[in-house]
Write a protein that holds these residues in place. Structure first.
Motif, PDB file in Angstrom:
ATOM      1  N   LYS A  41       0.836  -1.206   0.000  1.00  0.00           N
ATOM      2  CA  LYS A  41       0.000   0.000   0.000  1.00  0.00           C
ATOM      3  C   LYS A  41       0.873   1.259   0.000  1.00  0.00           C
ATOM      4  O   LYS A  41       0.629   2.193  -0.765  1.00  0.00           O
ATOM      5  CB  LYS A  41      -0.912  -0.011   1.220  1.00  0.00           C
ATOM      6  CG  LYS A  41      -1.876   1.138   1.296  1.00  0.00           C
ATOM      7  CD  LYS A  41      -2.777   0.989   2.514  1.00  0.00           C
ATOM      8  CE  LYS A  41      -3.721   2.145   2.670  1.00  0.00           C
ATOM      9  NZ  LYS A  41      -4.555   2.013   3.864  1.00  0.00           N
ATOM     10  N   GLN A  42       1.896   1.283   0.848  1.00  0.00           N
ATOM     11  CA  GLN A  42       2.798   2.437   0.899  1.00  0.00           C
ATOM     12  C   GLN A  42       3.492   2.634  -0.439  1.00  0.00           C
ATOM     13  O   GLN A  42       3.607   3.757  -0.930  1.00  0.00           O
ATOM     14  CB  GLN A  42       3.837   2.259   2.007  1.00  0.00           C
ATOM     15  CG  GLN A  42       3.295   2.388   3.398  1.00  0.00           C
ATOM     16  CD  GLN A  42       4.324   2.037   4.466  1.00  0.00           C
ATOM     17  OE1 GLN A  42       5.281   1.308   4.214  1.00  0.00           O
ATOM     18  NE2 GLN A  42       4.111   2.542   5.662  1.00  0.00           N
ATOM     19  N   ALA A  60      -6.863   9.033  -3.490  1.00  0.00           N
ATOM     20  CA  ALA A  60      -7.952   8.615  -2.599  1.00  0.00           C
ATOM     21  C   ALA A  60      -9.174   8.171  -3.402  1.00  0.00           C
ATOM     22  O   ALA A  60      -9.779   7.136  -3.109  1.00  0.00           O
ATOM     23  CB  ALA A  60      -8.323   9.746  -1.654  1.00  0.00           C
ATOM     24  N   ILE A  65     -10.750   5.425  -0.750  1.00  0.00           N
ATOM     25  CA  ILE A  65     -10.468   5.684   0.656  1.00  0.00           C
ATOM     26  C   ILE A  65     -10.428   7.185   0.898  1.00  0.00           C
ATOM     27  O   ILE A  65     -10.419   7.976  -0.043  1.00  0.00           O
ATOM     28  CB  ILE A  65      -9.134   5.028   1.114  1.00  0.00           C
ATOM     29  CG1 ILE A  65      -7.950   5.517   0.271  1.00  0.00           C
ATOM     30  CG2 ILE A  65      -9.231   3.515   1.041  1.00  0.00           C
ATOM     31  CD1 ILE A  65      -6.605   4.948   0.697  1.00  0.00           C
ATOM     32  N   HIS A  66     -10.413   7.581   2.156  1.00  0.00           N
ATOM     33  CA  HIS A  66     -10.422   9.002   2.515  1.00  0.00           C
ATOM     34  C   HIS A  66      -9.050   9.625   2.264  1.00  0.00           C
ATOM     35  O   HIS A  66      -8.024   8.954   2.365  1.00  0.00           O
ATOM     36  CB  HIS A  66     -10.814   9.154   3.989  1.00  0.00           C
ATOM     37  CG  HIS A  66     -11.286  10.530   4.301  1.00  0.00           C
ATOM     38  ND1 HIS A  66     -10.434  11.541   4.634  1.00  0.00           N
ATOM     39  CD2 HIS A  66     -12.534  11.061   4.310  1.00  0.00           C
ATOM     40  CE1 HIS A  66     -11.125  12.645   4.842  1.00  0.00           C
ATOM     41  NE2 HIS A  66     -12.410  12.375   4.655  1.00  0.00           N
ATOM     42  N   LYS A  67      -9.064  10.920   1.953  1.00  0.00           N
ATOM     43  CA  LYS A  67      -7.822  11.646   1.689  1.00  0.00           C
ATOM     44  C   LYS A  67      -6.860  11.585   2.872  1.00  0.00           C
ATOM     45  O   LYS A  67      -5.647  11.496   2.684  1.00  0.00           O
ATOM     46  CB  LYS A  67      -8.118  13.111   1.349  1.00  0.00           C
ATOM     47  CG  LYS A  67      -8.856  13.303   0.054  1.00  0.00           C
ATOM     48  CD  LYS A  67      -9.096  14.769  -0.243  1.00  0.00           C
ATOM     49  CE  LYS A  67     -10.128  15.313   0.722  1.00  0.00           C
ATOM     50  NZ  LYS A  67     -10.562  16.683   0.395  1.00  0.00           N
ATOM     51  N   SER A  68      -7.399  11.612   4.088  1.00  0.00           N
ATOM     52  CA  SER A  68      -6.519  11.582   5.259  1.00  0.00           C
ATOM     53  C   SER A  68      -5.793  10.237   5.370  1.00  0.00           C
ATOM     54  O   SER A  68      -4.650  10.183   5.829  1.00  0.00           O
ATOM     55  CB  SER A  68      -7.298  11.874   6.551  1.00  0.00           C
ATOM     56  OG  SER A  68      -8.259  10.871   6.792  1.00  0.00           O
ATOM     57  N   SER A  69      -6.419   9.163   4.926  1.00  0.00           N
ATOM     58  CA  SER A  69      -5.765   7.849   4.934  1.00  0.00           C
ATOM     59  C   SER A  69      -4.593   7.828   3.956  1.00  0.00           C
ATOM     60  O   SER A  69      -3.526   7.289   4.259  1.00  0.00           O
ATOM     61  CB  SER A  69      -6.753   6.747   4.555  1.00  0.00           C
ATOM     62  OG  SER A  69      -7.778   6.662   5.509  1.00  0.00           O
ATOM     63  N   ARG A  72      -1.759   9.972   5.506  1.00  0.00           N
ATOM     64  CA  ARG A  72      -1.048   9.251   6.578  1.00  0.00           C
ATOM     65  C   ARG A  72      -0.136   8.173   6.015  1.00  0.00           C
ATOM     66  O   ARG A  72       1.013   8.020   6.434  1.00  0.00           O
ATOM     67  CB  ARG A  72      -2.033   8.636   7.565  1.00  0.00           C
ATOM     68  CG  ARG A  72      -2.561   9.597   8.595  1.00  0.00           C
ATOM     69  CD  ARG A  72      -3.286   8.871   9.718  1.00  0.00           C
ATOM     70  NE  ARG A  72      -4.336   7.968   9.251  1.00  0.00           N
ATOM     71  CZ  ARG A  72      -5.591   8.323   9.038  1.00  0.00           C
ATOM     72  NH1 ARG A  72      -5.976   9.569   9.242  1.00  0.00           N
ATOM     73  NH2 ARG A  72      -6.482   7.447   8.620  1.00  0.00           N
ATOM     74  N   CYS A  73      -0.639   7.426   5.060  1.00  0.00           N
ATOM     75  CA  CYS A  73       0.151   6.356   4.455  1.00  0.00           C
ATOM     76  C   CYS A  73       1.366   6.930   3.730  1.00  0.00           C
ATOM     77  O   CYS A  73       2.479   6.397   3.849  1.00  0.00           O
ATOM     78  CB  CYS A  73      -0.717   5.557   3.485  1.00  0.00           C
ATOM     79  SG  CYS A  73       0.106   4.127   2.785  1.00  0.00           S
TER      80      CYS A  73
END
Length: 87
Positions: A41-42, A60, A65-69, A72-73
């Protein structure tokens, strides 16, 4: 690639005070770390951001998935790359 090696160096080498290697060797080391040290994923998110010139909202939306996820990744991937490049 967004900003070429300069963009990668600005983010991944931030605060680095050690010896400077030639750009070709720096890119080889970065590629090796991306291939061997990051989770799938990273790796996907880091490659999309830096090498496919996509922004966080685009990544995203593509992954559902959410932009914040994504943020963070990406941040964790950058930190891991920085940590591995110190050695």
């Amino acid at each position: 690639m967004k900003g070429g090696i300069t963009g990668l160096k600005r983010t991944l080498y931030e605060g680095y005070e050690g010896p400077r290697l030639p750009p070709q060797i720096q890119m080889q080391r970065i590629r090796r770390v991306i291939e061997k040290e990051l989770t799938d994923k990273q790796r996907e998110i880091l490659l999309a951001y830096y090498f496919q010139d996509k922004n966080i909202p685009q990544i995203a939306a593509e992954r559902g998935i959410h932009k914040s996820s994504v943020s963070r990744c990406l941040s964790r991937a950058e930190k891991r790359v920085r940590r591995c490049l110190k050695y």
